[in-house]
Design a protein around this motif. Structure first.
Motif, PDB file in Angstrom:
ATOM      1  N   PRO A 128     -20.797  78.950  52.672  1.00 20.32           N
ATOM      2  CA  PRO A 128     -20.870  80.350  52.247  1.00 20.32           C
ATOM      3  C   PRO A 128     -19.719  80.774  51.351  1.00 20.32           C
ATOM      4  O   PRO A 128     -19.216  81.900  51.464  1.00 20.32           O
ATOM      5  CB  PRO A 128     -20.831  81.093  53.587  1.00 20.32           C
ATOM      6  N   ILE A 129     -19.295  79.908  50.461  1.00 21.67           N
ATOM      7  CA  ILE A 129     -18.174  80.192  49.565  1.00 21.67           C
ATOM      8  C   ILE A 129     -18.525  79.688  48.170  1.00 21.67           C
ATOM      9  O   ILE A 129     -19.602  79.150  47.940  1.00 21.67           O
ATOM     10  CB  ILE A 129     -16.868  79.530  50.057  1.00 21.67           C
ATOM     11  N   SER A 130     -17.600  79.844  47.245  1.00 23.16           N
ATOM     12  CA  SER A 130     -17.777  79.375  45.872  1.00 23.16           C
ATOM     13  C   SER A 130     -17.200  77.961  45.742  1.00 23.16           C
ATOM     14  O   SER A 130     -16.126  77.670  46.268  1.00 23.16           O
ATOM     15  CB  SER A 130     -17.066  80.322  44.908  1.00 23.16           C
ATOM     16  N   GLY A 131     -17.908  77.089  45.050  1.00 20.55           N
ATOM     17  CA  GLY A 131     -17.427  75.722  44.878  1.00 20.55           C
ATOM     18  C   GLY A 131     -18.305  74.928  43.940  1.00 20.55           C
ATOM     19  O   GLY A 131     -19.200  75.467  43.279  1.00 20.55           O
ATOM     20  N   THR A 132     -18.052  73.629  43.865  1.00 24.52           N
ATOM     21  CA  THR A 132     -18.847  72.702  43.064  1.00 24.52           C
ATOM     22  C   THR A 132     -19.561  71.760  44.019  1.00 24.52           C
ATOM     23  O   THR A 132     -18.925  70.947  44.694  1.00 24.52           O
ATOM     24  CB  THR A 132     -17.957  71.899  42.105  1.00 24.52           C
ATOM     25  N   SER A 133     -20.861  71.880  44.105  1.00 25.47           N
ATOM     26  CA  SER A 133     -21.641  71.125  45.083  1.00 25.47           C
ATOM     27  C   SER A 133     -21.451  69.623  44.902  1.00 25.47           C
ATOM     28  O   SER A 133     -21.262  69.137  43.785  1.00 25.47           O
ATOM     29  CB  SER A 133     -23.120  71.500  44.978  1.00 25.47           C
ATOM     30  N   CYS A 193     -23.452  68.854  50.180  1.00 32.81           N
ATOM     31  CA  CYS A 193     -22.787  70.130  50.447  1.00 32.81           C
ATOM     32  C   CYS A 193     -23.083  71.066  49.280  1.00 32.81           C
ATOM     33  O   CYS A 193     -22.689  70.795  48.138  1.00 32.81           O
ATOM     34  CB  CYS A 193     -21.285  69.928  50.614  1.00 32.81           C
ATOM     35  N   LEU A 194     -23.787  72.140  49.571  1.00 34.38           N
ATOM     36  CA  LEU A 194     -24.254  73.070  48.550  1.00 34.38           C
ATOM     37  C   LEU A 194     -23.574  74.419  48.758  1.00 34.38           C
ATOM     38  O   LEU A 194     -23.716  75.046  49.822  1.00 34.38           O
ATOM     39  CB  LEU A 194     -25.779  73.231  48.632  1.00 34.38           C
ATOM     40  N   TYR A 195     -22.842  74.868  47.750  1.00 33.53           N
ATOM     41  CA  TYR A 195     -22.091  76.117  47.867  1.00 33.53           C
ATOM     42  C   TYR A 195     -22.974  77.316  47.518  1.00 33.53           C
ATOM     43  O   TYR A 195     -23.899  77.213  46.708  1.00 33.53           O
ATOM     44  CB  TYR A 195     -20.866  76.074  46.953  1.00 33.53           C
ATOM     45  N   ARG A 196     -22.651  78.449  48.128  1.00 33.00           N
ATOM     46  CA  ARG A 196     -23.437  79.652  47.854  1.00 33.00           C
ATOM     47  C   ARG A 196     -23.268  80.080  46.402  1.00 33.00           C
ATOM     48  O   ARG A 196     -24.229  80.499  45.746  1.00 33.00           O
ATOM     49  CB  ARG A 196     -23.017  80.793  48.786  1.00 33.00           C
TER      50      ARG A 196
END
Length: 334
Positions: A181-186, A205-208
């Motif tokens: 539930p955060i910002s990132g690079t999947s 791992c998929l970021y929101r």
């Protein structure tokens, strides 16, 4: 995709769903209300795997029936949770990615059976879960998640794979989709043949939010990109950790297959689309996935003859030149 060492050390090469763009990471100012997370599971004893399973990992070939279990991670103590609207959007985008992969595979004469939550809101209790994560989530453009987080996800995979509710789907192949539930690079943690019985379970791992698009939601194209990593698709852009993806091949793909989803998940203008996936699985990626037994590039790029569909390896075979092998010493971050 992170590389994982059998010695239980986190030496990684990041297979991510996008090429780098200069931007600023932004986490939403208002965090959604916490949902009730599931209890922290207790890992089951590590099962015994066959030699074939040790080679492929939990997600084998795209042509094999595979269950995709979605898990929404929550950290209520820090206000990092999934609300109903964002969770529903992620479930629907996952379904869009799976349907796109299925249609692309069918164009090569393969009928995949990817089993995912088909409800509108992720209400299938067997295929979509919530989990109270204990380790801190970092996110950001590098998505440098901690060793503790990776180990916790490995243990979670083992526990969920033992859930008797999945037996109804009648398949021994399984992959996990973790939503942060955060910002990132999947990124994806794929099993390597070198790992043997270790790090067997594979997950994405998929970021929101996408750290490269000014806080915009992660796209269904990125979901599809990461899911394809589970089945052996390599990154085809600069920084790829696959030993047969060299500069010559990267340049060739950029010219010949610019819309290959393993090259980029963005549109030509750098934006993302959420209504449709405009990319393609090129003949080269189809070959790596085992959708076809050949591709036009084999003669021009002989290292591709060492590709075993659906299988990642850290090193090329012994007949590879020293010059090529030295160009990829160990783990590389993309």
């Amino acid at each position: 995709m992170y590389k994982k060492m059998a010695a239980l050390l986190l030496a990684v090469a990041l297979l991510c769903g996008c090429a780098a763009q200069v931007t600023v990471q932004r986490i939403p100012a208002e965090l959604p209300k916490a949902e009730s997370p599931a209890a922290t599971p207790t890992p089951e004893p590590t099962p015994t795997f066959t030699e074939e399973q040790k080679k492929y990992g939990s997600a084998s070939l795209l042509s094999e029936p595979t269950v995709l279990v979605s898990v929404f991670l929550n950290d209520a103590a820090h206000g990092l949770t999934w609300d109903e609207a964002d969770r529903t959007a992620a479930v629907q985008q996952t379904r869009m990615a799976v349907d796109w992969i299925t249609a692309q595979a069918e164009s090569y004469g393969v009928m995949p059976d990817l089993i995912c939550d088909r409800t509108e809101d992720g209400s299938n209790a067997a295929l979509t879960r919530s989990y109270l994560v204990q380790s801190a989530m970092r996110g950001g453009e590098d998505s440098d998640e901690s060793t503790a987080f990776i180990e916790e996800m490995d243990a979670l995979c083992e526990s969920l794979a033992a859930d008797s509710r999945l037996a109804v789907y009648g398949t021994r192949h399984i992959g996990f989709l973790f939503y942060l539930p955060i910002s990132g690079t999947s990124f994806t943690m794929a099993h390597y043949a070198d790992d043997g019985e270790y790090f067997y379970y594979e997950y994405s791992c998929l970021y929101r939010h996408d750290a490269y698009t000014d806080g915009e939601r992660e796209s269904p194209a990125t979901y599809a990109h990461e899911i394809l990593h589970l089945f052996g698709a390599p990154d085809l852009y600069e920084g790829s950790g696959d030993p047969y993806v060299d500069r010559a091949l990267i340049d060739y793909v950029a010219e010949t297959y610019p819309d290959d989803i393993m090259v980029s998940t963005y549109e030509d203008d750098g934006t993302s689309r959420f209504d449709v996936i405009t990319k393609e699985i090129s003949p080269l990626t189809a070959y790596c996935l085992g959708l076809t037994d050949t591709c036009p590039e084999l003669e021009q790029f002989p290292l591709l003859t060492q590709v075993e569909p659906g299988v990642f390896r850290r090193e090329l075979t012994a007949d590879t030149s020293d010059e090529t092998a030295d160009a990829w010493p160990g783990a590389v971050a993309a």
